[in-house]
Design a protein around this motif. Structure first.
Motif, PDB file in Angstrom:
ATOM      1  N   TYR A 175       2.958   0.649  12.565  1.00  0.00           N
ATOM      2  CA  TYR A 175       1.991   0.354  11.782  1.00  0.00           C
ATOM      3  C   TYR A 175       0.853  -0.286  12.917  1.00  0.00           C
ATOM      4  O   TYR A 175       1.335  -1.017  13.728  1.00  0.00           O
ATOM      5  CB  TYR A 175       2.034  -0.700  10.748  1.00  0.00           C
ATOM      6  CG  TYR A 175       3.158  -0.344   9.709  1.00  0.00           C
ATOM      7  CD1 TYR A 175       2.979   0.732   8.731  1.00  0.00           C
ATOM      8  CD2 TYR A 175       4.436  -0.614   9.886  1.00  0.00           C
ATOM      9  CE1 TYR A 175       3.828   1.044   7.843  1.00  0.00           C
ATOM     10  CE2 TYR A 175       5.266  -0.272   8.877  1.00  0.00           C
ATOM     11  CZ  TYR A 175       5.247   0.575   7.984  1.00  0.00           C
ATOM     12  OH  TYR A 175       6.065   1.338   7.220  1.00  0.00           O
ATOM     13  N   TRP A 176      -0.407  -0.267  12.752  1.00  0.00           N
ATOM     14  CA  TRP A 176      -1.278  -0.867  13.382  1.00  0.00           C
ATOM     15  C   TRP A 176      -2.313  -1.820  12.512  1.00  0.00           C
ATOM     16  O   TRP A 176      -2.724  -1.303  11.541  1.00  0.00           O
ATOM     17  CB  TRP A 176      -2.270   0.097  14.073  1.00  0.00           C
ATOM     18  CG  TRP A 176      -2.977  -0.388  15.315  1.00  0.00           C
ATOM     19  CD1 TRP A 176      -2.800  -0.955  16.403  1.00  0.00           C
ATOM     20  CD2 TRP A 176      -4.764  -0.704  14.995  1.00  0.00           C
ATOM     21  NE1 TRP A 176      -4.095  -1.717  16.946  1.00  0.00           N
ATOM     22  CE2 TRP A 176      -5.064  -1.492  16.002  1.00  0.00           C
ATOM     23  CE3 TRP A 176      -5.439  -0.633  13.794  1.00  0.00           C
ATOM     24  CZ2 TRP A 176      -6.387  -2.046  16.331  1.00  0.00           C
ATOM     25  CZ3 TRP A 176      -6.869  -0.929  14.107  1.00  0.00           C
ATOM     26  CH2 TRP A 176      -7.260  -1.736  15.408  1.00  0.00           C
TER      27      TRP A 176
ATOM     28  N   PRO B 247      15.381   2.552  -1.344  1.00  0.00           N
ATOM     29  CA  PRO B 247      14.194   2.580  -1.323  1.00  0.00           C
ATOM     30  C   PRO B 247      13.558   1.085  -0.525  1.00  0.00           C
ATOM     31  O   PRO B 247      14.504  -0.023  -0.916  1.00  0.00           O
ATOM     32  CB  PRO B 247      13.807   2.360  -2.881  1.00  0.00           C
ATOM     33  CG  PRO B 247      14.915   2.030  -3.365  1.00  0.00           C
ATOM     34  CD  PRO B 247      16.030   2.723  -2.454  1.00  0.00           C
ATOM     35  N   VAL B 248      12.553   0.997   0.257  1.00  0.00           N
ATOM     36  CA  VAL B 248      12.501  -0.079   0.947  1.00  0.00           C
ATOM     37  C   VAL B 248      10.971  -0.531   0.675  1.00  0.00           C
ATOM     38  O   VAL B 248      10.134   0.402   1.002  1.00  0.00           O
ATOM     39  CB  VAL B 248      12.775  -0.109   2.280  1.00  0.00           C
ATOM     40  CG1 VAL B 248      12.354  -1.379   3.099  1.00  0.00           C
ATOM     41  CG2 VAL B 248      14.143   0.151   2.592  1.00  0.00           C
ATOM     42  N   GLU B 249      10.558  -1.568   0.535  1.00  0.00           N
ATOM     43  CA  GLU B 249       9.012  -2.189   0.588  1.00  0.00           C
ATOM     44  C   GLU B 249       8.910  -3.027   1.650  1.00  0.00           C
ATOM     45  O   GLU B 249       9.465  -4.028   1.801  1.00  0.00           O
ATOM     46  CB  GLU B 249       8.701  -2.864  -0.840  1.00  0.00           C
ATOM     47  CG  GLU B 249       8.490  -1.734  -1.930  1.00  0.00           C
ATOM     48  CD  GLU B 249       8.230  -2.631  -3.298  1.00  0.00           C
ATOM     49  OE1 GLU B 249       8.651  -3.715  -3.391  1.00  0.00           O
ATOM     50  OE2 GLU B 249       7.733  -2.252  -4.130  1.00  0.00           O
ATOM     51  N   ILE B 250       8.124  -2.585   2.500  1.00  0.00           N
ATOM     52  CA  ILE B 250       7.648  -3.419   3.840  1.00  0.00           C
ATOM     53  C   ILE B 250       6.707  -4.285   3.813  1.00  0.00           C
ATOM     54  O   ILE B 250       5.527  -3.740   3.364  1.00  0.00           O
ATOM     55  CB  ILE B 250       7.916  -2.458   5.022  1.00  0.00           C
ATOM     56  CG1 ILE B 250       9.047  -1.712   5.247  1.00  0.00           C
ATOM     57  CG2 ILE B 250       7.420  -3.204   6.309  1.00  0.00           C
ATOM     58  CD1 ILE B 250       8.685  -0.451   6.008  1.00  0.00           C
TER      59      ILE B 250
ATOM     60  N   TRP C 146       6.340 -11.156   9.172  1.00  0.00           N
ATOM     61  CA  TRP C 146       6.494 -10.454   8.203  1.00  0.00           C
ATOM     62  C   TRP C 146       6.875 -11.011   6.945  1.00  0.00           C
ATOM     63  O   TRP C 146       7.404 -12.183   7.114  1.00  0.00           O
ATOM     64  CB  TRP C 146       8.126  -9.490   8.773  1.00  0.00           C
ATOM     65  CG  TRP C 146       7.960  -8.678   9.912  1.00  0.00           C
ATOM     66  CD1 TRP C 146       8.074  -9.087  11.303  1.00  0.00           C
ATOM     67  CD2 TRP C 146       7.476  -7.312   9.817  1.00  0.00           C
ATOM     68  NE1 TRP C 146       7.830  -7.965  11.883  1.00  0.00           N
ATOM     69  CE2 TRP C 146       7.533  -6.947  11.228  1.00  0.00           C
ATOM     70  CE3 TRP C 146       7.246  -6.451   8.905  1.00  0.00           C
ATOM     71  CZ2 TRP C 146       7.212  -5.550  11.595  1.00  0.00           C
ATOM     72  CZ3 TRP C 146       7.108  -5.190   9.137  1.00  0.00           C
ATOM     73  CH2 TRP C 146       6.718  -4.741  10.154  1.00  0.00           C
ATOM     74  N   ALA C 147       6.540 -10.302   5.750  1.00  0.00           N
ATOM     75  CA  ALA C 147       6.706 -11.104   4.648  1.00  0.00           C
ATOM     76  C   ALA C 147       8.379 -11.129   4.116  1.00  0.00           C
ATOM     77  O   ALA C 147       8.547 -10.405   3.309  1.00  0.00           O
ATOM     78  CB  ALA C 147       5.890 -10.434   3.602  1.00  0.00           C
ATOM     79  N   GLY C 148       8.931 -12.244   4.691  1.00  0.00           N
ATOM     80  CA  GLY C 148      10.314 -12.119   4.417  1.00  0.00           C
ATOM     81  C   GLY C 148      11.160 -10.782   5.021  1.00  0.00           C
ATOM     82  O   GLY C 148      11.270 -10.683   6.354  1.00  0.00           O
TER      83      GLY C 148
ATOM     84  N   LEU D 171       1.670  -3.943   1.830  1.00  0.00           N
ATOM     85  CA  LEU D 171       2.948  -3.332   1.359  1.00  0.00           C
ATOM     86  C   LEU D 171       3.070  -1.958   1.633  1.00  0.00           C
ATOM     87  O   LEU D 171       2.117  -1.214   1.277  1.00  0.00           O
ATOM     88  CB  LEU D 171       3.277  -3.818  -0.074  1.00  0.00           C
ATOM     89  CG  LEU D 171       3.584  -5.303  -0.717  1.00  0.00           C
ATOM     90  CD1 LEU D 171       3.653  -5.261  -2.137  1.00  0.00           C
ATOM     91  CD2 LEU D 171       4.844  -5.722   0.213  1.00  0.00           C
ATOM     92  N   GLU D 172       4.094  -1.683   2.249  1.00  0.00           N
ATOM     93  CA  GLU D 172       4.049  -0.117   2.428  1.00  0.00           C
ATOM     94  C   GLU D 172       5.605   0.370   2.006  1.00  0.00           C
ATOM     95  O   GLU D 172       6.599  -0.575   2.354  1.00  0.00           O
ATOM     96  CB  GLU D 172       4.221   0.086   3.976  1.00  0.00           C
ATOM     97  CG  GLU D 172       3.112  -0.200   4.670  1.00  0.00           C
ATOM     98  CD  GLU D 172       2.055   0.889   4.640  1.00  0.00           C
ATOM     99  OE1 GLU D 172       2.462   1.973   4.157  1.00  0.00           O
ATOM    100  OE2 GLU D 172       0.827   0.618   4.777  1.00  0.00           O
ATOM    101  N   ARG D 173       5.743   1.117   0.912  1.00  0.00           N
ATOM    102  CA  ARG D 173       6.824   1.701   0.266  1.00  0.00           C
ATOM    103  C   ARG D 173       7.349   3.161   1.227  1.00  0.00           C
ATOM    104  O   ARG D 173       6.501   3.826   1.464  1.00  0.00           O
ATOM    105  CB  ARG D 173       6.629   2.192  -0.882  1.00  0.00           C
ATOM    106  CG  ARG D 173       6.530   1.110  -2.200  1.00  0.00           C
ATOM    107  CD  ARG D 173       6.326   1.588  -3.474  1.00  0.00           C
ATOM    108  NE  ARG D 173       6.724   0.742  -4.347  1.00  0.00           N
ATOM    109  CZ  ARG D 173       7.074   0.983  -5.446  1.00  0.00           C
ATOM    110  NH1 ARG D 173       7.059   2.340  -6.226  1.00  0.00           N
ATOM    111  NH2 ARG D 173       6.881   0.015  -6.602  1.00  0.00           N
ATOM    112  N   VAL D 174       8.831   2.919   1.669  1.00  0.00           N
ATOM    113  CA  VAL D 174       9.321   3.971   2.402  1.00  0.00           C
ATOM    114  C   VAL D 174      10.626   4.365   1.535  1.00  0.00           C
ATOM    115  O   VAL D 174      11.219   3.375   0.713  1.00  0.00           O
ATOM    116  CB  VAL D 174       9.413   3.513   3.826  1.00  0.00           C
ATOM    117  CG1 VAL D 174       8.143   3.601   4.508  1.00  0.00           C
ATOM    118  CG2 VAL D 174      10.393   2.543   4.123  1.00  0.00           C
ATOM    119  N   ARG D 175      11.288   5.331   2.081  1.00  0.00           N
ATOM    120  CA  ARG D 175      12.742   5.573   1.385  1.00  0.00           C
ATOM    121  C   ARG D 175      13.451   5.990   2.800  1.00  0.00           C
ATOM    122  O   ARG D 175      13.391   6.904   3.331  1.00  0.00           O
ATOM    123  CB  ARG D 175      12.912   6.556   0.535  1.00  0.00           C
ATOM    124  CG  ARG D 175      14.072   6.490  -0.255  1.00  0.00           C
ATOM    125  CD  ARG D 175      14.191   7.577  -1.400  1.00  0.00           C
ATOM    126  NE  ARG D 175      14.574   9.010  -0.971  1.00  0.00           N
ATOM    127  CZ  ARG D 175      14.575   9.991  -1.953  1.00  0.00           C
ATOM    128  NH1 ARG D 175      14.779   9.694  -3.107  1.00  0.00           N
ATOM    129  NH2 ARG D 175      15.237  11.328  -1.263  1.00  0.00           N
TER     130      ARG D 175
END
Length: 201
Positions: free
Chosen positions: A175-176, A148-151, A184-186, A161-165
């Motif tokens: 993303y646009w 799991p990754v939170e972008i 990028w947030a870290g 924040l975008e959640r992907v796996r």
């Protein structure tokens, strides 16, 4: 149970906007220094009261990775097993029942396997129609995980924040954004907390 207690503390603080517990951050840093080496005990050997990084630097993040996939069935767990103890197999089976999915991947990758995921990433940012087109490339550089990754993307409009796996070796996300792109947030947040992250610029 100590892993559950740690994770409950994390969720309590998160719900109230409090900072992440510093002691757990310290345990996590200690764990990551030796994760995956021959001295790491199997998770089935972690019994009784312990105060080391094998417990406090590993187990809360295992639960975080699982919660990402089965968040809605956590309530079923606490309802079904209220005031009763459960085994690891019963824990996994109850969550699988609540989500109607097999969770063998979590057992095999996060419990039976030592170490942590290794995640690399790089980005491309292009001005487009008054905004920005953002492309993020992720890759698992070590053993494969369902990760799991939170972008996090910071812009003049705030934090998104975008959640992907990430289920395979590599993945690309696009993303646009309107407004001005800031940064990028870290790092991909869940990936950073669950594993080790390298940034390519």
């Amino acid at each position: 149970t100590e892993g559950f207690g740690d994770y409950a503390e994390i969720l309590y603080d998160q719900a109230r906007g409090l900072p992440f517990p510093r002691i757990l951050e310290a345990y996590r840093r200690d764990y990551l220094r030796t994760a995956g080496d021959s001295a790491e005990p199997p998770i089935t050997a972690l019994r009784g009261p312990r105060g080391d990084e094998a417990i406090h630097g590993r187990l809360p993040w295992l639960l975080h990775g699982l919660r990402f996939a089965v968040d809605r069935s956590m309530q079923l767990l606490f309802t079904h097993w209220r005031f009763r103890a459960f085994t690891l197999d019963e824990f996994v089976a109850t969550l699988a029942q609540g989500t109607d999915q097999e969770l063998d991947w979590w057992r095999d990758e996060w419990l039976r396997r030592g170490g942590v995921p290794a995640l690399g990433w790089h980005t491309e940012t292009t001005p487009d129609s008054g905004g920005y087109r953002i492309t993020l490339h992720l890759r698992q550089t070590g053993a494969l995980y369902h990760l799991p990754v939170e972008i996090g993307i910071a812009s003049s409009g705030g934090l998104r924040l975008e959640r992907v796996r990430l289920d395979g070796r590599t993945a690309t996300y696009r993303y646009w954004l309107t407004g001005d792109f800031v940064a990028w947030a870290g790092t991909p947040q869940a990936g950073a907390s669950l594993g080790q992250v390298a940034l390519d610029v």
